[in-house]
Design a protein around this motif. Structure first.
Motif, PDB file in Angstrom:
ATOM      1  N   PRO A 343       0.805  -1.231   0.000  1.00  0.00           N
ATOM      2  CA  PRO A 343       0.000   0.000   0.000  1.00  0.00           C
ATOM      3  C   PRO A 343       0.834   1.277   0.000  1.00  0.00           C
ATOM      4  CG  PRO A 343      -0.119  -1.092   2.128  1.00  0.00           C
ATOM      5  CD  PRO A 343       0.544  -2.051   1.197  1.00  0.00           C
ATOM      6  N   GLN A 345       3.454   1.686  -1.799  1.00  0.00           N
ATOM      7  CA  GLN A 345       4.162   1.772  -3.075  1.00  0.00           C
ATOM      8  C   GLN A 345       4.088   3.185  -3.660  1.00  0.00           C
ATOM      9  OE1 GLN A 345       2.262  -0.277  -6.261  1.00  0.00           O
ATOM     10  NE2 GLN A 345       4.157  -0.756  -7.326  1.00  0.00           N
ATOM     11  N   GLY A 346       5.224   3.669  -4.089  1.00  0.00           N
ATOM     12  CA  GLY A 346       5.249   5.002  -4.680  1.00  0.00           C
ATOM     13  C   GLY A 346       5.537   6.117  -3.691  1.00  0.00           C
ATOM     14  N   SER A 434       7.741  14.710  -7.269  1.00  0.00           N
ATOM     15  CA  SER A 434       6.620  14.048  -7.939  1.00  0.00           C
ATOM     16  C   SER A 434       5.546  15.013  -8.402  1.00  0.00           C
ATOM     17  CB  SER A 434       6.015  12.991  -7.026  1.00  0.00           C
ATOM     18  OG  SER A 434       6.203  13.316  -5.691  1.00  0.00           O
ATOM     19  N   VAL A 435       5.215  15.965  -7.560  1.00  0.00           N
ATOM     20  CA  VAL A 435       4.099  16.825  -7.934  1.00  0.00           C
ATOM     21  C   VAL A 435       4.554  17.908  -8.903  1.00  0.00           C
ATOM     22  CG1 VAL A 435       2.345  18.395  -7.090  1.00  0.00           C
ATOM     23  CG2 VAL A 435       2.893  16.349  -5.806  1.00  0.00           C
ATOM     24  N   ILE A 444      -4.801  15.631  -4.844  1.00  0.00           N
ATOM     25  CA  ILE A 444      -4.047  14.664  -4.062  1.00  0.00           C
ATOM     26  C   ILE A 444      -4.807  14.294  -2.796  1.00  0.00           C
ATOM     27  CG2 ILE A 444      -1.918  14.317  -2.751  1.00  0.00           C
ATOM     28  CD1 ILE A 444      -0.602  16.281  -4.743  1.00  0.00           C
TER      29      ILE A 444
ATOM     30  N   ALA B  24       1.076   0.988 -12.033  1.00  0.00           N
ATOM     31  CA  ALA B  24       2.102   1.967 -11.678  1.00  0.00           C
ATOM     32  C   ALA B  24       3.332   1.770 -12.560  1.00  0.00           C
ATOM     33  CB  ALA B  24       2.492   1.793 -10.202  1.00  0.00           C
ATOM     34  N   PRO B  46       6.819   8.826  -9.002  1.00  0.00           N
ATOM     35  CA  PRO B  46       5.418   8.418  -9.186  1.00  0.00           C
ATOM     36  C   PRO B  46       4.437   9.564  -8.949  1.00  0.00           C
ATOM     37  CG  PRO B  46       6.440   7.264  -7.331  1.00  0.00           C
ATOM     38  CD  PRO B  46       7.501   8.088  -7.957  1.00  0.00           C
ATOM     39  N   ILE B  48       1.238  11.302  -7.525  1.00  0.00           N
ATOM     40  CA  ILE B  48       0.454  11.138  -6.302  1.00  0.00           C
ATOM     41  C   ILE B  48      -0.951  11.635  -6.613  1.00  0.00           C
ATOM     42  CG2 ILE B  48       0.326  11.645  -3.854  1.00  0.00           C
ATOM     43  CD1 ILE B  48       3.238  12.544  -4.019  1.00  0.00           C
ATOM     44  N   GLN B  74      -0.836   3.359  -8.471  1.00  0.00           N
ATOM     45  CA  GLN B  74      -0.748   2.519  -7.276  1.00  0.00           C
ATOM     46  C   GLN B  74      -2.138   2.065  -6.851  1.00  0.00           C
ATOM     47  OE1 GLN B  74       1.050   5.327  -7.545  1.00  0.00           O
ATOM     48  NE2 GLN B  74       3.035   4.320  -7.761  1.00  0.00           N
ATOM     49  N   GLU B  75      -2.128   0.875  -6.260  1.00  0.00           N
ATOM     50  CA  GLU B  75      -3.409   0.269  -5.941  1.00  0.00           C
ATOM     51  C   GLU B  75      -4.241   1.084  -4.970  1.00  0.00           C
ATOM     52  OE1 GLU B  75      -3.571  -4.072  -4.781  1.00  0.00           O
ATOM     53  OE2 GLU B  75      -2.329  -4.017  -6.600  1.00  0.00           O
ATOM     54  N   ARG B  76      -3.558   1.793  -4.055  1.00  0.00           N
ATOM     55  CA  ARG B  76      -4.346   2.503  -3.044  1.00  0.00           C
ATOM     56  C   ARG B  76      -5.183   3.620  -3.655  1.00  0.00           C
ATOM     57  NH1 ARG B  76       0.760   4.240  -2.389  1.00  0.00           N
ATOM     58  NH2 ARG B  76       1.108   6.466  -2.655  1.00  0.00           N
ATOM     59  N   PHE B  77      -4.857   4.013  -4.879  1.00  0.00           N
ATOM     60  CA  PHE B  77      -5.650   5.058  -5.528  1.00  0.00           C
ATOM     61  C   PHE B  77      -6.782   4.489  -6.381  1.00  0.00           C
ATOM     62  CE2 PHE B  77      -1.418   7.159  -5.087  1.00  0.00           C
ATOM     63  CZ  PHE B  77      -1.808   8.125  -4.187  1.00  0.00           C
TER      64      PHE B  77
END
Lengths: 652, 245
Positions: A343, A345-346, A434-435, A444, B24, B46, B48, B74-77
């Motif tokens: 979860p 990840q990223g 990233s942003v 976000i 992802a 990545p 967000i 990503q899976e959480r999104f």
């Protein structure tokens, strides 16, 4: 420094004062090798003298701290044994230093030996033996070159370094300072810190990626060496011992260490004890258990446990910000061996950006405070009013941020913003790319754990092109040196579907700000950057300071650029601040004012219920001058309070 | 590059809401960046949440203004995705031609879109990272088919190694069956990127530009596809082995 060899004995401490040549010096230093860790920084630790005055805070508010005069000669020293070094045979210089009062440390080595938790890691800046590596190199270096190295800063200063103060001050001030009893020289060394090649070397490679282990393991040793050479590690693992995050090294590399750490932690847990920290050699380990997570900070930089704990807390908050507390707990409730990396990840980049910020040294984290863009009160008021006027219905928080400095904030009356939350947001926007690299506008979902760790908020982010603010930035100009003039508009809402509403608000807001000239003012302020010490107080001997307003949970500081251009110099400065901060916050001493002198610099830490001030000046500055400069800073902040800080902000 | 409206002639202009979906790190943001800025960034961090960008696309008869939702993979999104594809007229479902599991994920997204998005939604299946494939690999389907199996045997073959693990033929067959537009692209070199967006712009029927929205009823249409396209070793391969370059 004098600019001649004669300056050295002063730096070395009073016991060396009368030494006429370098030969006895050398002998002394070599003798030290017998009973301290091999290090080229002995001189530094030797000469570091700390005198401490514990005073009642309130009565001292706004007045200069009383400063004992700097000991200059042996005889003088002898007359004041209580403030600094006591007498000792010159051949055993290390024995010179003993604590003379309960709250005064006369030598960094002393608190190294004491079990005061907060100061235990202050020794780590001096000895760098890399988990037991490199010792042989150090030792052999030492025998031959220690006396040479001990002279290096002075000798170097003679030849090339133009006086920093000489550039800053006019002749008038110089003579003034001389008349104040300064040993003042045009040929001062640039740096405030003794050279520490090993630290510099390690720091230079600190942010390099550790190589991947080859399949056949042929480069295992080299990879291990790289990994161990890191000054700082952060490990996050689950209570079941599953790795979640490591700043350096891939799984293969860290598995063993995770296992060891996990074993140690659970050993103490099994005994119903909580392991908080321990030291191995010059490496400090701090462990923090938060629910199902264990967070470990491993450092060779001089940081106290409390400071490391604050850093771990920020990493923990970043994880909560991604997952929220209930959902993380749910994941582990179902299965203790849950792999949290999935979860998360990223978000490794966010954690690493935080971690690297700590390794570089973050005043914001050290002080648990945020920095604001310096802006005239009326200008800020206009921006706040515009914000309130254009506020859309579902807005919770609105912020304008210029390269990590808060410009304006609008918030509901009953909610304030947690500095930790802001730090996470700033980290996401300005440290991790990233942003900002993506361009466009962003939506976000994030949890602000300081606000509410159980649910998500939604943040609209758009970066502003200050030259063409009404145009949407599609391509973010990369030629500009990133940080300088990045302005972001953040609109936070609890409504998941609020993107277009907040996007509309952003349009209105920018248009209004453009119309009433606020954009131009922000641009001017951003371009101006932080003032220098001498902008603030003309002729100030200070090289840098941090001022934290406790009530506003905000801090202000001058620019680094004048004297601390390179990352390593900034790190050394932050090391100094960390040490001062640690001393100031060491329990149970409750220091109010603390003075430190070492070979290269003289520093001050001053704490009152209203503020904390940390300041540093070159060694040639007298204590009185430093105190006077500190007072000037206080006066300046008082005068500029509504410019450098946001008082209250726009509330609805 | 279907670049923006320097042309002042009054052509009918309409907005098209487009969403990018996919696993992802397949290169969604890079595709968008190539399309919008004609730029490429190595090792992009990545995304967000989601990013919202716009870009115009000039067709001979009209101008399409894309409103692009570039979502995080990503899976959480994943639970937020409906917010972005709801009312979308077009979707770019992206996979990584060096990573078979990403095609499977793409197929899941296609199924979800067919089930839950507007019925008329134009879906393009895009295999990204073409630059990692050797030039011939896409044409010779058999070579590529064999690639996953052969992978273990010659991992040390570094240069000239073909990182492609999803044969063009497989993906193309799937796209045809589902009536999807299909492209292989490289955000890095820019290959086919503009073409994808132009093709989508062309595929959007004039009528649907301000057209009705509805909830699709084709519930199980995509479901059966999940198991049909069986890519050998697709699920077991870690991302590491997938990249031999």
């Amino acid at each position: 420094m004098d600019g001649t060899g004669n300056a050295e004995p002063a730096g070395l401490g009073a016991t060396q004062e009368t030494t006429p040549s370098s030969t006895p010096l050398k002998r002394d230093n070599i003798e030290q090798q017998d009973f301290v860790n091999p290090t080229i920084n002995i001189i530094q630790s030797l000469s570091r003298r700390t005198s401490v005055s514990g005073l009642s805070a309130i009565s001292r508010e706004g007045t200069p701290p009383p400063l004992p005069p700097r000991p200059k000669t042996l005889t003088f020293l002898g007359s004041r044994p209580s403030t600094s070094h006591s007498m000792a045979p010159p051949t055993r210089p290390r024995m010179v230093s003993t604590a003379t009062t309960q709250i005064s440390y006369t030598d960094t080595q002393v608190y190294n030996d004491e079990s005061i938790e907060e100061s235990a890691s202050s020794s780590t800046s001096r000895t760098k033996n890399y988990f037991g590596l490199n010792i042989s190199r150090n030792a052999s270096d030492m025998d031959d070159s220690v006396s040479v190295k001990s002279f290096a800063p002075t000798l170097g200063g003679v030849g090339d370094a133009e006086s920093m103060l000489g550039e800053v001050l006019g002749d008038h001030e110089k003579s003034l300072l001389k008349s104040l009893g300064h040993r003042f020289s045009d040929k001062e060394s640039e740096s405030l810190f003794l050279p520490n090649p090993e630290l510099e070397d390690a720091f230079e490679h600190e942010f390099d990626e550790v190589e991947d282990m080859k399949a056949d393991g042929s480069n295992e040793e080299a990879v291990m060496l790289q990994w161990r050479a890191k000054l700082k590690h952060f490990l996050i693992l689950s209570s079941a011992g599953k790795p979640i995050y490591s700043r350096h090294g891939d799984d293969q590399l860290i598995t063993n260490y995770i296992g060891v750490v996990q074993t140690i932690i659970s050993f103490y847990q099994g005994a119903n004890d909580v392991l908080r920290s321990f030291t191995a050699g010059d490496v400090r380990f701090v462990v923090m258990t938060k629910g199902p997570l264990n967070l470990v900070a491993i450092t060779r930089l001089p940081e106290s446990n409390a400071q490391l704990r604050a850093q771990l807390d920020a990493l923990y908050m970043q994880i909560l910000s991604t997952l929220t507390l209930p959902s993380m707990e749910r994941m582990f409730a179902n299965r203790a061996s849950y792999d949290l990396r999935r979860p998360l990840q990223g978000t490794e980049t966010l954690l690493s950006a935080l971690a690297d910020g700590f390794t570089r040294g973050s005043p914001s984290t050290l002080l648990s405070a945020i920095e604001c863009l310096k802006l005239r009160k009326s200008y800020r008021h206009t921006i706040n009013t515009t914000f309130l006027k254009t506020r859309s219905e579902n807005l919770l928080y609105g912020l304008i941020v210029a390269s990590g400095k808060l410009v304006s904030v609008v918030r509901p009356k009953k909610h304030s913003l947690h500095p930790g939350d802001l730090h996470l947001i700033f980290n996401m926007l300005f440290e991790a790319g990233s942003v900002k690299a993506g361009g466009g506008e962003n939506w976000i979902p994030l949890c602000l754990p300081g606000f509410n760790n159980t649910g998500y908020l939604y943040m609209y982010v758009s970066f502003l092109d200050l030259e063409n603010p009404t145009e949407q930035i599609q391509e973010r100009p990369r030629s500009r040196e990133a940080e300088g003039d990045e302005v972001a508009i953040l609109l936070i809402s609890a409504s998941k579907e609020g993107f277009f509403e907040l996007r509309g608000m952003r349009g209105d807001l920018v248009e209004q700000l453009q119309k009433n000239g606020s954009i131009d003012r922000i641009r001017t302020a951003v371009k101006q950057g932080r003032p220098s010490c001498t902008d603030i107080v003309p002729g100030s001997p200070l090289r840098h300071f941090l001022y934290k307003s406790r009530g506003n949970v905000q801090f202000t500081m001058p620019g680094f650029d004048a004297y601390f251009k390179s990352p390593i110099e900034r790190r050394r400065l932050m090391d100094l601040y960390h040490q001062l901060h640690a001393h100031l916050h060491t329990k149970p001493t409750h220091l109010k004012i603390l003075h430190e002198t070492c070979t290269m610099n003289i520093s001050l830490a001053w704490s009152t219920p209203l503020f904390e001030l940390y300041a540093v000046a070159p060694n040639s500055t007298s204590r009185a001058a430093l105190a006077q400069a500190a007072n000037k800073i206080i006066q300046w902040v008082r005068k500029e309070e509504e410019r450098v800080f946001i008082i209250g902000g726009a509330v609805f | 590059m279907a670049d923006s409206g320097a042309t002042a002639q009054p052509k009918p202009s309409s907005s098209v809401k487009l969403v990018l979906l996919g696993e992802a790190a397949v290169g969604k943001s890079s595709l968008v960046m190539r399309f919008v800025n004609n730029d490429f960034q190595e090792n992009k961090e990545p995304t967000i949440g989601a990013a919202f960008l716009t870009q115009k696309c000039n067709l001979p008869t009209r101008t399409i203004k894309f409103e692009i939702w570039d979502t995080a993979g990503q899976e959480r999104f994943a639970s937020l995705a409906p917010m972005y594809y709801r009312n979308a007229q077009a979707a770019l479902v992206v996979y990584d031609i060096t990573k078979p599991s990403s095609l499977i994920k793409a197929q899941h997204w296609v199924a979800e879109l067919q089930r839950q998005a507007s019925p008329g939604i134009v879906i393009a299946l895009v295999g990204n990272k073409y630059d990692l494939a050797s030039p011939s690999s896409g044409d010779s389907a058999e070579d590529a088919d064999a690639a996953p199996a052969a992978e273990g045997e010659n991992p040390e073959e570094e240069e000239g190694a073909d990182a492609r693990r999803v044969p063009t033929k497989t993906a193309k067959a799937y796209a045809d069956e589902e009536s999807l537009l299909f492209f292989e692209t490289s955000a890095k070199t820019g290959m086919n990127v503009a073409e994808v967006f132009t093709a989508i712009a062309n595929a959007i029927p004039e009528t649907s530009l301000k057209g009705p929205r509805g909830v699709g009823g084709q519930t199980n249409l995509g479901r059966q596809e999940d198991n049909r396209v069986n890519l050998v070793g697709g699920r077991t391969e870690g991302p590491k082995e997938g990249c031999a370059c």
